[in-house]
Write an enzyme that holds these catalytic residues in place. Structure first.
Site, PDB file in Angstrom:
ATOM      1  N   ASP A 187      52.992  24.956 -37.974  1.00  0.00           N
ATOM      2  CA  ASP A 187      52.876  24.275 -37.011  1.00  0.00           C
ATOM      3  C   ASP A 187      53.442  22.931 -36.792  1.00  0.00           C
ATOM      4  O   ASP A 187      53.469  22.411 -35.722  1.00  0.00           O
ATOM      5  CB  ASP A 187      51.900  24.478 -36.187  1.00  0.00           C
ATOM      6  N   GLU A 199      47.736  18.369 -42.621  1.00  0.00           N
ATOM      7  CA  GLU A 199      48.976  19.081 -41.969  1.00  0.00           C
ATOM      8  C   GLU A 199      49.508  19.374 -43.497  1.00  0.00           C
ATOM      9  O   GLU A 199      49.976  20.149 -44.131  1.00  0.00           O
ATOM     10  CB  GLU A 199      49.981  18.636 -41.617  1.00  0.00           C
ATOM     11  N   ASP A 234      47.538  24.901 -41.897  1.00  0.00           N
ATOM     12  CA  ASP A 234      47.346  24.094 -39.981  1.00  0.00           C
ATOM     13  C   ASP A 234      46.764  22.820 -40.661  1.00  0.00           C
ATOM     14  O   ASP A 234      45.704  23.708 -41.451  1.00  0.00           O
ATOM     15  CB  ASP A 234      46.744  24.873 -38.893  1.00  0.00           C
ATOM     16  N   GLY A 235      46.865  21.616 -39.525  1.00  0.00           N
ATOM     17  CA  GLY A 235      46.027  20.315 -39.724  1.00  0.00           C
ATOM     18  C   GLY A 235      45.206  19.819 -38.915  1.00  0.00           C
ATOM     19  O   GLY A 235      45.727  20.154 -37.001  1.00  0.00           O
ATOM     20  N   HIS A 264      49.338  26.899 -31.020  1.00  0.00           N
ATOM     21  CA  HIS A 264      48.249  27.171 -30.052  1.00  0.00           C
ATOM     22  C   HIS A 264      49.144  28.240 -29.008  1.00  0.00           C
ATOM     23  O   HIS A 264      49.136  27.536 -28.074  1.00  0.00           O
ATOM     24  CB  HIS A 264      47.642  26.022 -29.007  1.00  0.00           C
ATOM     25  N   ASP A 316      44.181  26.758 -37.236  1.00  0.00           N
ATOM     26  CA  ASP A 316      43.811  25.803 -36.052  1.00  0.00           C
ATOM     27  C   ASP A 316      41.850  25.855 -36.452  1.00  0.00           C
ATOM     28  O   ASP A 316      41.214  25.243 -36.291  1.00  0.00           O
ATOM     29  CB  ASP A 316      44.086  26.311 -35.394  1.00  0.00           C
TER      30      ASP A 316
END
Length: 151
Positions: free
Chosen positions: A69, A47, A9-10, A124, A134
């Site tokens: 994501d 990302e 994740d970024g 999320h 995250d």
């Protein structure tokens, strides 16, 4: 061929602004967590960096299940957009320059080494590894927001 799961994740505060990335690699019962960030970056760069840094950890060609994501990363890989941008000299189909070509060039090279299956997950939304990545990415963003450096 070894089978490795990678979750990434970024994060970015402002776009551009300080940002971070997080990654979890899992091989059998072994797990490795990585994170980093930059003082001035974009969410998409973070990302991409998470995926690149995770794949760079692999010492031999592997079967990789990549979970992210990021529609930007997932779609550009699975729909062949990034390869098309590269073939057109980093120009998109709409004739505009493709962003982040420096990172895409690295990632495409890594994708040639490994057999990568890409899975998109909604961010999320309670996916445990995505939530962990995250948290790591946001922590790195906060470090860089406050003038610190990544470890």
């Amino acid at each position: 061929m070894k089978r490795v799961e990678i979750f990434t994740d970024g994060s970015c505060s402002g776009n551009p602004g300080p940002g971070g990335w997080g990654a979890v690699l899992r091989y059998g019962s072994h797990e490795k967590r990585l994170s980093g960030g930059e003082r001035e970056t974009t969410n998409n760069r973070m990302e991409l960096t998470g995926v690149i840094e995770a794949l760079r950890q692999l010492r031999e060609p592997c079967e990789v299940i990549l979970t992210s994501d990021s529609r930007y990363v997932c779609d550009a890989i699975t729909k062949g957009w990034a390869i098309g941008w590269q073939k057109r000299g980093w120009i998109k189909a709409d004739k505009k320059p493709a962003l982040n070509s420096d990172l895409w060039e690295i990632l495409l090279g890594l994708l040639e080494t490994h057999h990568v299956t890409v899975n998109w997950v909604k961010g999320h939304a309670g996916h445990p590894e995505n939530e962990l990545c995250d948290r790591m990415a946001v922590a790195e963003t906060e470090k860089h927001k406050n003038g610190g450096t990544a470890t």
